[in-house]
Design an enzyme around this catalytic site. Structure first.
Site, PDB file in Angstrom:
ATOM      1  N   LYS A 208       0.835  -1.196   0.000  1.00 44.13           N
ATOM      2  CA  LYS A 208       0.000   0.000   0.000  1.00 44.13           C
ATOM      3  C   LYS A 208       0.874   1.252   0.000  1.00 44.13           C
ATOM      4  O   LYS A 208       1.894   1.308   0.703  1.00 44.13           O
ATOM      5  CB  LYS A 208      -0.916  -0.012   1.235  1.00 44.13           C
ATOM      6  CG  LYS A 208      -1.911   1.155   1.281  1.00 44.13           C
ATOM      7  CD  LYS A 208      -2.853   1.031   2.470  1.00 44.13           C
ATOM      8  CE  LYS A 208      -3.829   2.205   2.518  1.00 44.13           C
ATOM      9  NZ  LYS A 208      -4.814   2.085   3.615  1.00 44.13           N
TER      10      LYS A 208
ATOM     11  N   SER B 295     -10.481   0.300   7.263  1.00 37.80           N
ATOM     12  CA  SER B 295      -9.920   0.349   5.914  1.00 37.80           C
ATOM     13  C   SER B 295      -9.186  -0.904   5.475  1.00 37.80           C
ATOM     14  O   SER B 295      -8.671  -0.946   4.362  1.00 37.80           O
ATOM     15  CB  SER B 295      -8.987   1.557   5.777  1.00 37.80           C
ATOM     16  OG  SER B 295      -9.719   2.755   5.790  1.00 37.80           O
TER      17      SER B 295
ATOM     18  N   SER C 100      -9.770   2.627   2.854  1.00 38.25           N
ATOM     19  CA  SER C 100      -8.837   3.263   1.952  1.00 38.25           C
ATOM     20  C   SER C 100      -7.920   2.279   1.238  1.00 38.25           C
ATOM     21  O   SER C 100      -7.230   2.645   0.286  1.00 38.25           O
ATOM     22  CB  SER C 100      -7.966   4.237   2.763  1.00 38.25           C
ATOM     23  OG  SER C 100      -7.176   3.540   3.707  1.00 38.25           O
TER      24      SER C 100
END
Length: 492
Positions: free
Chosen positions: A79, A183, A159
């Protein structure tokens, strides 16, 4: 071996150690899959092909010598919130576009120590602020799943939408992610993957771009519960560079698997039955209860009375911490700097207007407001008191139960653009997940069924602090009972 990209992380690591496949072969297969799929899905913001192949060859050399770590040769996605030395880390924002860290986050350093291979950086909501991965400066991520009743492009959740989309579409064996209000778990539920947020402090936050420091926690998104246990062990460690890091041993959670749930008491909180919850979510929850009963667990109805205040509490605490953390991006110290400004004040204002997207600006404005002199006691201090009550609710029920079962999300994945016009509707996606962050507890989402359109739905297990082992046991029981094997049809 056929179709290398469909292997689970656990099976791939075993195949690599047995020399049935090389890391270079496996990495090349994933790089080919990314090249074919990423233009449609937009899961990766940067693909580090040369670095990946170099790391893979080094892993093959270690494996040939009979050496190697727990993830030796396994290609992963990272990420874009985790700093990676020599590779851009932008946190999905124009504010950090072009920032190349000269250091490595502790989480990724742990993965490289254990032999993992980096395929690239995964798209995300800007500074992790979002529930649909539509706030990224690099454009929205697409969910590889589509409904049987519509051709609409769907959100993979946020997210960590890039992480979830990449794992679901077989563009990496597993991915790092982060969870501030859900998230990891919400995107996992939307994409038919497994996502776990460990106890706060288990994984270091050093080198992880901050959103809300008392809530942020790293964790993995994987294909199976066994993969999650393997990946999480590598990610977690004590870190003296992070003042909130817990100085405790990281267990081998894989050893908890296979123990079953016989004799465990599983709580079902009545407050998680929310107005307007779709019947299929309730039906899946009921099914989860029956699965655990059949596996030998005892089901106990419990009450978490302050749950109804969790969302408003979260959306005061998180923006307040964000407004403090992101104050450093002012054009003088970090990040983007406006080219033209009439004076110092204009430089600050123009830099932040250009660097931050609308959702980040909205949350920073809320945060500055609740921390302001006239409203600090009325909003922020009161929210901290309610947060303590939410944690106390959990403390009281742990005498009665070993873990808690809830839905992961109030719906299946929705269409891109559906909720952008109403931020409050978007925020409601976190209704089942934020309590675990506010209380610092571990929580996992497991794919357990599909809706009427064939889209995945997840069940969430919340556990006691530092008791990820029980969380994994319950998650595995749900996984076994659900038998979820559905995969998205390849439209990309």
């Amino acid at each position: 071996m056929s179709d290398l990209t469909s292997l689970t992380l656990t099976d791939a690591v075993a195949a690599l150690k047995a020399r049935r496949v090389s890391s270079e072969e496996l990495t090349s297969a994933f790089l080919g899959a990314i090249e074919a799929a990423n233009p449609a899905l937009n899961a990766y913001v940067e693909v580090t092909a040369d670095k990946a192949l170099e790391m893979a060859r080094a892993s093959d050399a270690r494996l040939a010598r009979g050496e190697g770590g727990a993830l030796e040769g396994a290609p992963l996605g990272i990420k874009d919130l985790f700093c990676t030395e020599g590779v851009q880390t932008a946190a999905g924002s124009n504010m950090l576009r072009g920032f190349v860290p000269p250091y490595e986050s502790t989480v990724t350093a742990n993965l490289w120590r254990d032999g993992a291979v980096m395929l690239g950086k995964l798209n995300m909501d800007e500074f992790a602020m979002g529930s649909s991965n539509e706030t990224s400066a690099f454009g929205p991520v697409k969910n590889p799943w589509k409904s049987a009743t519509s051709n609409a492009e769907l959100t993979p959740g946020g997210s960590s939408g890039g992480s979830a989309s990449a794992v679901a579409a077989d563009l990496c064996l597993a991915a790092t992610a982060s969870d501030t209000g859900g998230s990891i778990r919400q995107p996992a539920a939307f994409t038919g993957t497994v996502g776990i947020k460990p106890t706060y402090g288990r994984a270091s936050r050093f080198g992880m771009v901050a959103f809300a420091s008392s809530l942020d926690q790293a964790g993995p998104i994987t294909r199976t519960v066994a993969d999650a246990a393997l990946m999480l062990r590598s990610m977690c460690s004590f870190d003296p560079k992070d003042s909130t890091s817990l100085d405790i041993e990281t267990p081998d959670w894989s050893s908890a698997l296979g123990q079953g749930v016989k004799g465990l008491k599983i709580g079902v909180p009545r407050e998680y039955i929310v107005d307007g919850m779709p019947a299929e979510i309730q039906a899946l929850w009921d099914k989860g209860v029956e699965w655990l009963k059949a596996a030998g667990a005892e089901i106990v109805e419990i009450s978490l009375p302050h749950t109804k205040y969790a969302l408003p509490t979260y959306y005061i605490v998180a923006p307040a911490e964000a407004s403090s953390n992101l104050a450093r991006y002012d054009g003088m110290r970090f990040g983007h700097r406006a080219d033209k400004a009439a004076n110092l004040t204009d430089l600050y204002e123009t830099t932040r207007a250009e660097g931050f997207g609308k959702e980040v600006q909205r949350r920073l404005t809320i945060g500055a407001y609740v921390l302001s002199a006239g409203f600090y006691d009325a909003y922020y201090v009161r929210a901290l008191k309610v947060r303590r009550r939410i944690a106390e609710d959990f403390d009281k029920v742990w005498g009665q139960v070993d873990a808690i079962l809830t839905p992961s999300t109030p719906s299946a994945a929705f269409a891109l653009g559906d909720k952008q016009i109403d931020p409050v509707k978007m925020y409601l996606n976190d209704v089942f997940t934020v309590t675990a962050n506010l209380a610092g507890l571990p929580g996992v989402s497991v794919p357990a069924g599909v809706d009427a359109g064939g889209l995945p739905l997840g069940l969430q297990v919340i556990g006691k602090a530092l008791d990820e082992a029980t969380v994994f046991r319950v998650a595995e029981a749900l996984e076994d009972a659900a038998g979820f094997t559905a995969k998205p049809a390849r439209w990309w």
